[in-house]
Design an enzyme around this catalytic site. Structure first.
Site, PDB file in Angstrom:
ATOM      1  N   HIS B  29       0.810 -25.802  38.612  1.00 34.14           N
ATOM      2  CA  HIS B  29       0.044 -25.960  37.368  1.00 34.14           C
ATOM      3  C   HIS B  29       0.561 -27.159  36.597  1.00 34.14           C
ATOM      4  O   HIS B  29       1.561 -27.774  36.972  1.00 34.14           O
ATOM      5  CB  HIS B  29       0.087 -24.678  36.531  1.00 34.14           C
ATOM      6  CG  HIS B  29       1.442 -24.318  35.981  1.00 34.14           C
ATOM      7  ND1 HIS B  29       2.564 -24.177  36.775  1.00 34.14           N
ATOM      8  CD2 HIS B  29       1.863 -24.077  34.701  1.00 34.14           C
ATOM      9  CE1 HIS B  29       3.590 -23.840  36.012  1.00 34.14           C
ATOM     10  NE2 HIS B  29       3.200 -23.788  34.765  1.00 34.14           N
ATOM     11  N   ASP B  33       7.189 -29.141  33.172  1.00 29.52           N
ATOM     12  CA  ASP B  33       8.369 -28.858  33.995  1.00 29.52           C
ATOM     13  C   ASP B  33       8.006 -28.666  35.470  1.00 29.52           C
ATOM     14  O   ASP B  33       8.885 -28.548  36.315  1.00 29.52           O
ATOM     15  CB  ASP B  33       9.144 -27.648  33.456  1.00 29.52           C
ATOM     16  CG  ASP B  33       8.259 -26.431  33.216  1.00 29.52           C
ATOM     17  OD1 ASP B  33       7.059 -26.602  32.935  1.00 29.52           O
ATOM     18  OD2 ASP B  33       8.773 -25.297  33.314  1.00 29.52           O
ATOM     19  N   HIS B  34       6.707 -28.679  35.771  1.00 27.79           N
ATOM     20  CA  HIS B  34       6.279 -28.519  37.156  1.00 27.79           C
ATOM     21  C   HIS B  34       5.668 -29.786  37.773  1.00 27.79           C
ATOM     22  O   HIS B  34       5.356 -29.782  38.961  1.00 27.79           O
ATOM     23  CB  HIS B  34       5.288 -27.352  37.268  1.00 27.79           C
ATOM     24  CG  HIS B  34       5.922 -26.046  36.909  1.00 27.79           C
ATOM     25  ND1 HIS B  34       6.372 -25.149  37.848  1.00 27.79           N
ATOM     26  CD2 HIS B  34       6.257 -25.522  35.712  1.00 27.79           C
ATOM     27  CE1 HIS B  34       6.922 -24.109  37.235  1.00 27.79           C
ATOM     28  NE2 HIS B  34       6.865 -24.315  35.937  1.00 27.79           N
TER      29      HIS B  34
END
Lengths: 272, 272
Positions: B29, B33-34
């Site tokens: 997503h 932080d991803h």
């Protein structure tokens, strides 16, 4: 803060710089090594509960890039972001407060890129405590600090300012020239700075590559410092091909002896 | 690679993972932080001269975000980027090759988010060298490897496959559930995996906060592992409020004993 590459927030943590002390971020240009860390830093400011505004100075598209990423993470920042776009090519003042003026000026790189000059305003004289009469009023102290002379109520000169004060501290200046080829038209903007940061991506062995990629050699950076009559030169932005940087430093010092290598974590103080 | 937070390229360097070995990147997503490290990783691949294509699996806007940043740095990548958009909510196969199938499935987070299941295909039987006749042909070896029996030219059975082979190695499976609240509708997709990664942002003391932020507690992650009949559970995505992670591990193991903490640099091997 000037420029904000990927991992800036990690480095700030490593060197114990408080993220929330940063209010103004100056971005030279939109190559990733100069700004990919901004969105992460802003996200962390948000998570840490920041409410005071953040000021960003850089090329216009930075706002679109940041906004697009905030939109798709459905993040509504808790703080205001004020952008000052640097796209006009002429030099101009982009920030000013009581103590400091920041000017931007054009660099000569593959994409639009600006340098920044940070200049302290003239400082107030320091009170010479030994010379101040015992009954001296606070309002007169303030006048002295502003550089004024002291008169009595009838308008007669009592003290000239310099009788009761010591000379002010020096006003310091710093210029930052990220990513640029050698270009003497920049000299006017960096004239007589105390500290000049100038990129030195290559040594002389790669002079042609410096030219074709719109970067500078260490020698060219040193020549700029010499011609600008800078006090000191900070070199940086080294190509990864130089595992040892001795050659960069050596070639710069051959032209300008007060040359130094910027390395991660280094602090260079400018005396007042 | 699954997800790509800021600084991923630094960590790859630290753990000596060759950047150019990465061909497929699965993004769960668009919370920073991803994925904030993706543009930097792609830029470095480009600088390192990559020419082979890169495959990115994630929500549709990732392409716009990457393209916008490439555009404003005037970067034309040396390699092709193929996007597979994960926005359909149903589970589906998003990657398949000779050895592996990857399926995505919906998670339950604040913004659109998918999990991934990696599953090895059934493996070939292994040739039992001790049992193979000396004059055995290569084409018959290939037949054995494909699980076929061996016949003579007249069509008579010479050997049943299992007479000359050993059982194939196990086919391993791994499921990755980044950022999701506790949701049993996911169980079907993660059923009986060898290793389940499930976020465990909070301990039980913050159960309500887990609910309101669409995250899970360690206990909930463990309950998912238990109900899915997973072999092992990997916990991760801990809130920074937990300086010590003992409580996370303890609460998970209370429900599912084969729970482990994912920590930076750890390697978890799944036996064949």
């Amino acid at each position: 803060m000037i420029d904000c590459g990927e991992g800036t927030q990690l480095r700030l943590g490593k060197y114990k710089v408080k993220i929330n002390r940063i209010d103004h971020i100056f971005l030279s240009h939109l190559h990733g090594d100069h700004y990919f860390g901004l969105i992460g830093l802003m996200s962390t400011m948000h998570l840490f509960g920041r409410t005071k505004p953040l000021y960003i100075y850089g090329p216009t598209p930075i706002k679109e890039i940041i906004d697009l990423q905030l939109k798709h993470s459905q993040t509504e920042l808790n703080f205001d972001v004020h952008y000052f776009f640097t796209d006009q090519t002429e030099s101009e003042i982009i920030f000013e407060n009581r103590d400091l003026i920041v000017k931007k000026f054009p660099l000569n790189h593959r994409i639009f890129c600006t340098g920044f000059r940070f200049e302290e305003k003239p400082k107030n004289p320091k009170i010479n405590k030994e010379k101040i009469p015992q009954d001296f009023s606070l309002s007169n102290i303030h006048k002295l600090k502003k550089g004024e002379d002291i008169y009595d109520e009838a308008g007669n000169l009592l003290f000239r300012n310099e009788e009761l004060t010591l000379p002010p501290k020096r006003s310091r200046s710093y210029a930052y020239c990220s990513d640029t080829k050698y270009d003497e038209s920049i000299l006017a903007y960096i004239s007589k700075v105390d500290l000049l940061y100038h990129e030195a991506t290559f040594a002389n062995d790669m002079k042609e590559r410096a030219e074709s990629t719109f970067h500078s050699t260490a020698e060219q950076a040193a020549r700029m410092a010499l011609k600008a009559k800078a006090e000191k030169l900070l070199l940086g932005h080294y190509s990864v091909r130089y595992r040892e940087l001795d050659i960069i430093l050596e070639e710069a010092r051959h032209i300008f002896s007060e040359s130094f290598l910027a390395m991660e974590g280094n602090i260079f103080e400018i005396e007042e």
